[in-house]
Design a protein around this motif. Sequence first.
Motif: not given
Length: 83
Positions: A28, A62-66
Amino acid sequence: MQIRYFAWVRERVGREAETLEVPAAVTTVSGLIDWLAERDESYASAFAERDTIRVALDHEHVEHDAPLAGAREAAFFPPMTGG
């Protein structure tokens, strides 16, 4: 993976881009940030304010959990202000 750094992230890391072999266990964006921050003090400094850092994978925000799966490029930059 091509990694690009912008603004103060670039200044702290000391380069604007590099190509790295990211370990398979890093899956991730958050994991990539963790892995980069462990490389040395300059990376740790660059990613110390991780909540403020924005990320794009292959030019898409994107978000950090992508997930990283299939991404060829990750870009890290601080929030932008307009004017």
